[in-house]
Design a protein around this motif. Sequence first.
Motif, mmCIF file in Angstrom:
data_model
loop_
_atom_site.group_PDB
_atom_site.id
_atom_site.type_symbol
_atom_site.label_atom_id
_atom_site.label_comp_id
_atom_site.label_asym_id
_atom_site.label_seq_id
_atom_site.Cartn_x
_atom_site.Cartn_y
_atom_site.Cartn_z
ATOM 1 N N SER A 21 -6.592 10.834 -0.759
ATOM 2 C CA SER A 21 -6.147 11.583 -2.204
ATOM 3 C C SER A 21 -6.640 11.496 -2.833
ATOM 4 O O SER A 21 -6.474 12.343 -3.740
ATOM 5 C CB SER A 21 -4.139 11.602 -2.033
ATOM 6 N N SER A 53 1.395 6.691 -6.867
ATOM 7 C CA SER A 53 0.307 7.247 -7.305
ATOM 8 C C SER A 53 0.583 9.203 -7.270
ATOM 9 O O SER A 53 0.249 9.425 -8.253
ATOM 10 C CB SER A 53 -0.843 6.918 -6.243
ATOM 11 N N GLU A 54 1.208 9.228 -5.982
ATOM 12 C CA GLU A 54 1.516 10.531 -6.131
ATOM 13 C C GLU A 54 3.513 11.073 -6.996
ATOM 14 O O GLU A 54 2.659 12.143 -7.755
ATOM 15 C CB GLU A 54 1.977 10.424 -4.253
ATOM 16 N N ILE A 107 0.685 -1.562 0.054
ATOM 17 C CA ILE A 107 -0.253 -0.282 -0.053
ATOM 18 C C ILE A 107 0.650 1.113 0.019
ATOM 19 O O ILE A 107 0.916 2.718 -0.695
ATOM 20 C CB ILE A 107 -0.863 0.422 0.757
ATOM 21 N N SER A 108 2.260 1.347 0.300
ATOM 22 C CA SER A 108 2.774 2.157 0.627
ATOM 23 C C SER A 108 3.456 2.700 -0.780
ATOM 24 O O SER A 108 3.660 3.832 -0.778
ATOM 25 C CB SER A 108 4.343 2.605 2.442
ATOM 26 N N THR A 158 1.145 4.106 -3.103
ATOM 27 C CA THR A 158 0.627 5.310 -2.790
ATOM 28 C C THR A 158 1.589 7.108 -3.084
ATOM 29 O O THR A 158 1.299 7.451 -3.799
ATOM 30 C CB THR A 158 0.383 5.412 -1.221
ATOM 31 N N LEU A 212 -4.830 4.262 1.126
ATOM 32 C CA LEU A 212 -4.641 4.584 -0.402
ATOM 33 C C LEU A 212 -6.066 5.592 -0.541
ATOM 34 O O LEU A 212 -4.947 6.677 -1.226
ATOM 35 C CB LEU A 212 -4.641 3.319 -0.666
ATOM 36 N N LEU A 235 -0.931 8.639 6.280
ATOM 37 C CA LEU A 235 -0.042 8.705 5.148
ATOM 38 C C LEU A 235 -0.035 9.233 4.322
ATOM 39 O O LEU A 235 -0.829 10.262 4.547
ATOM 40 C CB LEU A 235 -0.041 7.708 3.719
#
Length: 377
Positions: free
Chosen positions: A170, A138-139, A131-132, A135, A167, A187
């Motif tokens: 945002s 994705s950013e 997940i981290s 994320t 996740l 996060l």
Amino acid sequence: MECFFKQIVLLFIILFNTLIVSIFSVKMKKLFTTAQYKLQHKRKLLKFKKRRTKKRLSVNSKIIGTVKRKYFNDIKPPIIAPNDLRLIENTQECLLFFRNLRSKDFLSQRKNIKYIIISLKDVTEIDYGAISILTAISEDLKSKRIILQGDFPNDENCKKFIIESGLLNSMIDEWGKKFPKTEKSELTFFEKGCGILSDDDNKKISQLVKNVVAHLTGISKYCLPVKSIILEICGNSIEWSGTQNKQWLLGVKYENGKVIFTATDLGKGILDTLYRRFSSKLGDIFTLKTRDEVLKGAFDKKYDSSTKEVNRNKGLPAIKANFEERTIEHLKVLTNDVILHFDDDFRSRTFDKGMARFKGTFYQWEMTQNSLKQIGL
């Protein structure tokens, strides 16, 4: 007599008109048959044909010749996530999935919108490490004006885990609405342009420390050693990132009796930065058998940090010391083609040449009530 006069006037007018027409026609004939006129006419005709060709080609969806359409469509297939999307347990398949996410081979474009499609439908297992990193990617894509599109797993437990992981905090749904924020994880991205945390960033981490202590002890209390551990690990993530975009992601997930931490950056990674920084002093490095041994050497004071700030002048060895002192538990480090399991060295390894690797650095560790007791809380 009067009638005769009128006839003479009419005849004179006819003769005059005939003379004018003949003179004008001779001049027009000379004008439109000159070489200069022919050249000008030919240039105007070519320009007209080009304008008409561009207008006709703009209707098509393809690029023809040297004339590009204003909008270009190129739809790529979705990237299929592995069934087991657990970074720690199924590292190699997860790294292949993340490599595809960062590759241009799966970049779609519709008109002037760029996006990547992922499919999580078949995922049956997932962890917070995956997940981290997902994320962080994705950013990073968002900063490049690339949209990440995807779906939920069919497995209800995995779907619930993703919703509670943060996740979606945002992201927006298909109707353009933001997903509700979860309280079971945090996060947070931090920008580090000059290598020093801003006042706002310090406040965020201080509040996060209170939340961690409250979750483990039931009392919301500030604890400097917990903050120091976070800054030590995250600071070294930046120290060895080797990137101008000094952004890192701090992830915190609250579970029964423990808190899982992750720190992720998408820079060069420790090993690639290490080889570049100490290129003139690598004689001893090449005597080591594997790259995981080189990375272990970096955590054993073999190579010093290049930055000397007060809050992180201990470098990578301080992270290992925290683990050995049991102030943190289950420490794992993933960078480039190596993963280290400090809690189970037999699982540490270097990935084979040609296999997917991680461009960046990822840390994961845990804290429990026992961890807080070790630091005197």
